[in-house]
Scaffold this motif. Structure first.
Motif, PDB file in Angstrom:
ATOM      1  N   TRP A   1      16.276   2.098  12.764  1.00 50.35           N
ATOM      2  CA  TRP A   1      15.564   0.971  13.357  1.00 50.35           C
ATOM      3  C   TRP A   1      14.057   1.200  13.300  1.00 50.35           C
ATOM      4  O   TRP A   1      13.286   0.266  13.050  1.00 50.35           O
ATOM      5  CB  TRP A   1      16.004   0.732  14.801  1.00 50.35           C
ATOM      6  N   ALA A   2      13.623   2.422  13.530  1.00 47.48           N
ATOM      7  CA  ALA A   2      12.197   2.736  13.459  1.00 47.48           C
ATOM      8  C   ALA A   2      11.667   2.523  12.037  1.00 47.48           C
ATOM      9  O   ALA A   2      10.574   1.968  11.847  1.00 47.48           O
ATOM     10  CB  ALA A   2      11.941   4.175  13.917  1.00 47.48           C
ATOM     11  N   ALA A   3      12.449   2.936  11.046  1.00 45.30           N
ATOM     12  CA  ALA A   3      12.040   2.733   9.655  1.00 45.30           C
ATOM     13  C   ALA A   3      12.004   1.244   9.310  1.00 45.30           C
ATOM     14  O   ALA A   3      11.084   0.776   8.622  1.00 45.30           O
ATOM     15  CB  ALA A   3      12.989   3.476   8.713  1.00 45.30           C
TER      16      ALA A   3
ATOM     17  N   ASP B   1       6.520  -4.182   9.845  1.00 45.55           N
ATOM     18  CA  ASP B   1       5.083  -4.164  10.137  1.00 45.55           C
ATOM     19  C   ASP B   1       4.280  -4.181   8.838  1.00 45.55           C
ATOM     20  O   ASP B   1       3.245  -4.850   8.748  1.00 45.55           O
ATOM     21  CB  ASP B   1       4.716  -2.941  10.974  1.00 45.55           C
ATOM     22  N   GLY B   2       4.757  -3.439   7.832  1.00 52.12           N
ATOM     23  CA  GLY B   2       4.094  -3.430   6.522  1.00 52.12           C
ATOM     24  C   GLY B   2       4.134  -4.791   5.857  1.00 52.12           C
ATOM     25  O   GLY B   2       3.151  -5.224   5.244  1.00 52.12           O
TER      26      GLY B   2
ATOM     27  N   THR C   1      -0.705 -13.371   4.823  1.00 57.99           N
ATOM     28  CA  THR C   1      -1.918 -13.971   5.387  1.00 57.99           C
ATOM     29  C   THR C   1      -1.746 -14.268   6.878  1.00 57.99           C
ATOM     30  O   THR C   1      -2.706 -14.203   7.635  1.00 57.99           O
ATOM     31  CB  THR C   1      -2.301 -15.265   4.646  1.00 57.99           C
ATOM     32  N   VAL C   2      -0.535 -14.606   7.280  1.00 58.68           N
ATOM     33  CA  VAL C   2      -0.181 -14.789   8.687  1.00 58.68           C
ATOM     34  C   VAL C   2       1.086 -13.975   8.906  1.00 58.68           C
ATOM     35  O   VAL C   2       2.050 -14.147   8.165  1.00 58.68           O
ATOM     36  CB  VAL C   2       0.071 -16.276   9.030  1.00 58.68           C
ATOM     37  N   PRO C   3       1.114 -13.074   9.883  1.00 59.96           N
ATOM     38  CA  PRO C   3       2.301 -12.240  10.085  1.00 59.96           C
ATOM     39  C   PRO C   3       3.567 -13.088  10.293  1.00 59.96           C
ATOM     40  O   PRO C   3       3.571 -14.020  11.098  1.00 59.96           O
ATOM     41  CB  PRO C   3       1.977 -11.425  11.337  1.00 59.96           C
TER      42      PRO C   3
END
Length: 164
Positions: free
Chosen positions: A107-109, A115-116, A122-124
């Motif tokens: 899950w962390a990966a 996030d990457g 241009t907009v998350p």
């Protein structure tokens, strides 16, 4: 031809979920991405009703019921009747608890990858999804469709009246 919103969303889910599922498979885990919200809810709540799981996981009660049933078949949860007989109480099985450290690592990966992706846009995507969910909670898509149909029908009727 530009794809419709539903087609785009299904394609996006296929691109995301397919690769997440493949990561579990490559790691030798018999685990579906759809289990994650329920696993996280049960880790926090320990024992919970289907309604409590749905609320904690941010999913519908029917989705929670279906997911719990699949997870039970896969040996990740145990389900017992509640005090009143109608309610079902769910908890992680020994197998589910044993998987948790590996799942949390994955899950962390996955979060780092998301996030990457957000940083590359241009907009998350996560911000757009939050905004869309909030807007649809305020005014459901079904209401929006009904209003659009009414406007289109009114426009069509107005145009027919001008032609005669």
């Amino acid at each position: 031809m530009k794809q419709g919103l539903g087609t785009q969303l299904r394609h996006l889910i296929d691109l995301l979920d397919g690769d997440v599922a493949q990561q579990y498979k490559d790691g030798g885990l018999d685990y579906r991405p759809r289990y994650t919200p329920v696993m996280r809810a049960l880790k926090q709540l320990e024992t919970a009703s289907i309604g409590q799981i749905a609320e904690s996981a941010g999913i519908t009660q029917p989705a929670a019921t279906q997911t719990v049933n699949l997870m039970k078949k896969d040996g990740l949860v145990s389900v017992e009747p509640g005090a009143d007989g109608r309610q079902r109480l769910v908890r992680l099985s020994r197998h589910g608890k044993d998987l948790m450290p590996e799942l949390e690592s994955r899950w962390a990966a996955t979060k780092a990858a998301a996030d990457g992706l957000d940083a590359q846009l241009t907009v998350p995507l996560s911000a757009i999804l939050d905004e869309a969910i909030l807007a649809l909670e305020k005014k459901p898509f079904g209401v929006r469709i009904s209003e659009a149909r009414a406007r289109l029908n009114q426009s069509s009727t107005t145009q027919k009246g001008k032609k005669t």
